[in-house]
Design an enzyme around this catalytic site. Structure first.
Site, PDB file in Angstrom:
ATOM      1  N   LYS A 289      13.481  -0.888 -19.771  1.00 30.85           N
ATOM      2  CA  LYS A 289      14.045  -1.382 -21.018  1.00 30.85           C
ATOM      3  C   LYS A 289      15.512  -0.973 -21.122  1.00 30.85           C
ATOM      4  CE  LYS A 289       9.829  -0.792 -23.818  1.00 30.85           C
ATOM      5  NZ  LYS A 289       9.645  -2.171 -24.306  1.00 30.85           N
ATOM      6  N   ARG A 363      -1.065  -4.524 -22.564  1.00 28.77           N
ATOM      7  CA  ARG A 363      -2.223  -5.400 -22.357  1.00 28.77           C
ATOM      8  C   ARG A 363      -3.062  -4.941 -21.163  1.00 28.77           C
ATOM      9  NH1 ARG A 363       1.702 -10.366 -21.822  1.00 28.77           N
ATOM     10  NH2 ARG A 363       2.777  -8.933 -23.232  1.00 28.77           N
TER      11      ARG A 363
END
Length: 515
Positions: A289, A363
């Site tokens: 990120k 996920r």
């Protein structure tokens, strides 16, 4: 690393409305209601206060201050002398708190405003909540607790501390009000606890540390727990959890917590499984990120914090169904062992995922937990909670959580609970048109396909739910509050604890689900 002791949330007790109850504390709070023709009305307690020496006309004070009675508006009378003493400590500070139309939202905001005006106070006597019923009393307690939230690792401690004790003065306490208060306190403290866990910095909050906190919460509530370490995760096929956590110096864990209510002999108890995403820090992995995007990633385990706090409060709210929590905990770090774009992970049950972006890691751990629940626990419904996608924030802003569901009754129950609890959800579409984007040439699915990110993330998870009634709460939109506002304090919100307890504490949480 142990966490420095934190100040506790406020305590609450009940009292009948009387001059002694109202003037026995440092601060007295009364409700202000909007009247007809822009007039105002002061709620219960005004007559008792007016009988004391030195009390000004409260309506004149409100008119001079330009008060409107709007929910959360506070007019402060700094010193009203008690008539039984000349001592300096006999000054009572009076707060006149707007309650609007006395809805749950109004009372929650009034409670939060009162808490913010009473930092560093030992005791407050409040008649604000006396204008409404049990549901609004619950909302007031939630607001007064969460509006007071604080967290500090300063050497000298927090700059301010919450009010220690709130006396809730009622005109005529009804039978069962004590039980209502106990449930309200449990709900409010679950919100506080989930917020606190999400605020702890990640150099303390390793997966093992968080697992220990979950066990402590569950044990205190009389619940049973099991913690799966790396060996148990390998044996159980938790390839998603292991893959996400393999780059970290602190290995992953999965925590299982069990709650069972007292049930009638021979009667099957419905079973809910709650899954909470527990990424203790999310660097993005090798798909790293930007620096600013990491600033809030200590709270990427908010889903796990919410579920852990909910489990600890289930006995207090009288949950009538069996609930199992599964909390996959891992740090998504950058290291020599980090999973790479192009890796293929095998989940519980054998389904495979091609990792095309290591920053779509939440996920991957949720998939393992959901598949394990289907294979081993035979639930009647699955609900997962996760700060999962930035896309949900783009879609909904910062005031609504996203809800995806395969069962209309389950979705409706959660939306209604969120509205009552002040944690609103907006149902999003599980649009099958985008399912084709999940196709991988070498695995069962791609973890980071194109298309609308919140929808494709939900579609990625659906195959792991085994066709069971399932709801997915993507709370990345509401995982952080940008500033203090009503019951929210700037920083991690712990969003979801109150709405899940409202739902699970209802008489029949699974009524109509799966039908």
């Amino acid at each position: 690393m142990p966490l420095a002791p934190q100040v506790p949330p406020p305590d609450f007790t009940l009292s009948e409305l009387s001059p002694a109850a109202l003037t026995g504390a440092q601060v007295l709070a009364l409700a202000v209601l909007p009247g007809e023709d822009d007039d105002l009305e002061v709620g219960p307690g005004a007559a008792e206060l007016a009988g004391l020496a030195g009390v000004p006309d409260l309506l004149d004070v409100l008119r001079s201050a330009g008060a409107t009675g709007a929910a959360g508006e506070v007019t402060d009378l700094p010193g009203v002398r008690r008539d039984d003493s000349d001592a300096s400590d006999a000054l009572v500070r009076v707060l006149l708190v707007g309650v609007g139309a006395t809805t749950r939202t109004d009372l929650r905001r009034a409670g939060a405003a009162l808490a913010r005006h009473c930092r560093d106070v030992d005791e407050v006597a409040s008649a604000v909540q006396a204008v409404a019923g049990p549901e609004e009393l619950t909302a007031f307690v939630e607001g007064a607790t969460l509006g007071a939230f604080t967290f500090s690792l300063r050497r000298e401690g927090a700059e301010h501390r919450p009010v220690r004790h709130v006396v809730l003065a009622l005109t005529a306490p009804e039978v069962g009000t004590t039980e209502v208060l106990e449930r309200a306190v449990a709900r409010a403290r679950a919100g506080w606890r989930s917020r606190l866990l999400a605020t702890v910095p990640s150099n303390t909050k390793s997966p093992q540390w968080l697992a220990d906190q979950v066990v402590e919460i569950a044990t205190a509530a009389g619940l049973t727990t099991e913690v799966l370490d790396e060996d148990a995760l390998r044996a159980g096929g938790f390839g998603g959890v292991l893959g996400v956590g393999q780059g970290s110096a602190t290995p992953p864990r999965v925590v299982r917590v069990e709650y069972s209510p007292s049930t009638r002999r021979g009667r099957r108890t419905p079973h809910v499984v709650l899954v909470g995403k527990g990424i203790t820090f999310d660097s993005g992995g090798l798909s790293i990120k930007p620096g600013q995007a990491m600033a809030t990633m200590k709270r990427d385990m908010t889903g796990a914090a919410v579920v852990a706090a909910v489990m600890g409060a289930l006995p207090a709210v009288g949950c009538p169904v069996r609930v199992t929590a599964l909390l996959p905990l891992a740090e998504n770090a950058v290291g020599g062992g980090s999973m790479r774009p192009g890796d293929v992970l095998t989940h519980v049950g054998g389904r495979t995922t091609e990792v095309t972006n290591t920053d779509a890691e939440g996920r991957l751990v949720l998939a393992d937990a959901l598949a394990h629940a289907v294979a081993e626990l035979s639930p009647d419904a699955l609900v997962d909670v996760a700060t999962l996608t930035g896309g949900i924030k783009v879609a909904l802003g910062q005031h609504l959580g996203g809800l995806f569901a395969t069962d209309d009754a389950l979705a409706e129950a959660l939306v209604a609970a969120g509205a009552r609890a002040g944690e609103p959800l907006w149902r999003m579409p599980l649009e099958r048109e985008y399912a084709g984007k999940l196709v991988s040439k070498i695995a069962d699915a791609d973890n980071a396909p194109g298309g609308p990110p919140a929808i494709t993330a939900a579609l990625f998870l659906e195959p792991f739910t085994g066709g069971l009634p399932w709801a997915h709460l993507d709370i990345a939109s509401v995982g952080d509050a940008p500033e203090d506002a009503f019951e929210w304090t700037a920083g991690p919100t712990g969003f979801g604890a109150r709405l899940l307890l409202d739902w699970l504490g209802s008489d029949a949480p699974l009524e109509g689900v799966g039908g």
